[in-house]
Motif scaffolding. Structure first.
Motif: not given
Length: 419
Positions: A87-94
């Motif tokens: 979840v963190y990695l997805c949020c960070e990319s967006e």
């Protein structure tokens, strides 16, 4: 030369300027609408991702209950933390896409971003230290798993368990429980691996497996990493995981309305996500000095994206209060299960008499099977979890460098940013 129609020329020039200005305004409106849409989508995606991390309530109607429970991941388990890091990695990319793509670098020098963005970058530097501490903590858990496996192997002997098997299991489990009971105030994960773990490694596994310490989780030093921070770094005795989290949450205040760039809110959201993830990891994995970790930072309850994050905060906070009462080593579900079963098996070993009755043998076999399953989950999950923490570390380093490069373009790097 023919006479010039001055009025006609000036009139045409004026109309051209009006047309150009109209197109600029339309373009600004389109860009503004697109920006608002991107911000709305980012908030919605953050909300949805954290909603999926909340513990689910089983449905008891018809046949839906069984299927629902099979899809549920236990809160604070290794599998749950792997989902949290995803979840963190997805949020960070967006977040990086919203912040950087198509954005004029001059936006980063305007209030309030000229203050908020350096604060966020400073939080990522502190998060790098937390990643190091968590990585060392995972190494410690892997040693606990090896000790528990020694006990499992000894107590699964067939056709029967004798006094020698029980003594071997008890020795390993006592070492395990002693290591788990070390006070956070006095020891840290580096000391565990460097000193206490030597006794664990000396026990070894049957057949010579596990006879030496695993390689230190060192990153490639040929690559330039901010301030030469790496997973091999050690912490001073004064370093505190709880204080690091507290420092990350300092000045984490929801932005007020009316700021010109529209980027203050996503920066605040991403900072909140970062602090929450680091806080949860430190609570679950043995780290140096975690006293006071239960006092988590406050999120605004009126914002929709914060609601599931607050729900997780409250549930993890409740577990932390229980931990402080029981004195357990960490909130990771597998650690808590291992500690409970290990203590039960030590109690069994203290009163062991040969031969065992059938009822007692069945009871012990059930306990050993439970410990074996916990060891299996650790064996399968801890390696990938550690790799995710590495990825998190490197992602933060790269993203931070990209933002600093953009700030370099306008020749204004905030002096408060730590390098």
């Amino acid at each position: 030369m023919p006479p010039t129609d001055t009025h006609s020329h000036s009139h045409g020039s004026f109309l051209n300027r009006i047309s150009i200005r109209r197109n600029q305004v339309i373009s600004m409106d389109v860009n503004h609408d697109q920006e608002l849409e991107e911000l709305d989508l980012f908030q919605k995606h953050v909300t949805d991702r954290f909603m999926h991390l909340l513990p689910l309530i089983p449905i008891t109607e018809n046949d839906q209950s069984t299927q629902f429970e099979e899809e549920t991941v236990m809160l604070l388990s290794i599998e749950w933390f792997r989902k949290l890091l995803d979840v963190y990695l997805c949020c960070e990319s967006e977040f990086k896409a919203v912040l950087i793509i198509g954005r004029e670098s001059s936006h980063f020098t305007k209030p309030p971003l000229d203050k908020l963005l350096p604060d966020h970058l400073d939080r990522t530097v502190k998060a790098l230290d937390v990643c190091n501490a968590v990585t060392h903590g995972i190494e410690l858990i892997r040693h606990w798993q090896r000790l528990a496996q020694i006990a499992v192997d000894a107590l699964q002997q067939r056709p029967f368990v004798n006094q020698g098997h029980v003594r071997r299991a008890k020795r390993a489990l006592n070492t395990l429980l002693t290591s788990m009971a070390v006070d956070d105030h006095k020891e840290n994960s580096v000391n565990y691996v460097g000193k206490s773990a030597e006794r664990m490694w000396s026990i070894g596994r049957r057949g010579g497996a596990g006879g030496g310490p695993p390689p230190s989780p060192v990153v490639n030093h040929n690559r330039r990493i901010s301030a030469s921070r790496s997973f091999s770094s050690c912490f001073s005795k004064s370093w505190s995981a709880a204080k690091q989290i507290q420092a990350m949450s300092t000045n984490l205040v929801a932005p007020r309305g009316g700021e010109p760039t529209g980027l203050a809110l996503p920066v605040y959201i991403m900072s909140s996500v970062l602090v929450l993830v680091m806080w949860a990891l430190v609570a679950a994995v043995p780290c140096q000095e975690r006293a006071g970790l239960g006092a988590h930072f406050q999120l605004p309850r009126h914002l929709a994206w914060a609601v599931p994050m607050i729900g997780l905060q409250e549930k993890i906070g409740e577990e932390w209060k229980k931990k402080e009462k029981r004195g357990t080593a960490g909130l990771l579900a597998e650690i808590q299960g291992m500690e409970k079963v290990a203590q039960n098996l030590v109690d069994f070993a203290d009163g062991f008499e040969f031969p065992m009755g059938t009822e007692k043998a069945d009871e012990v076999a059930a306990q050993v099977a439970e410990l074996a399953e916990i060891c299996r989950k650790m064996e399968v999950g801890l390696g990938p979890l550690q790799l995710q923490v590495r990825e998190l570390f490197h992602r933060m380093v790269r993203s931070r460098a990209e933002v600093l490069d953009l700030m370099d373009q306008v020749g204004k790097i905030a002096t408060s940013v730590i390098y």
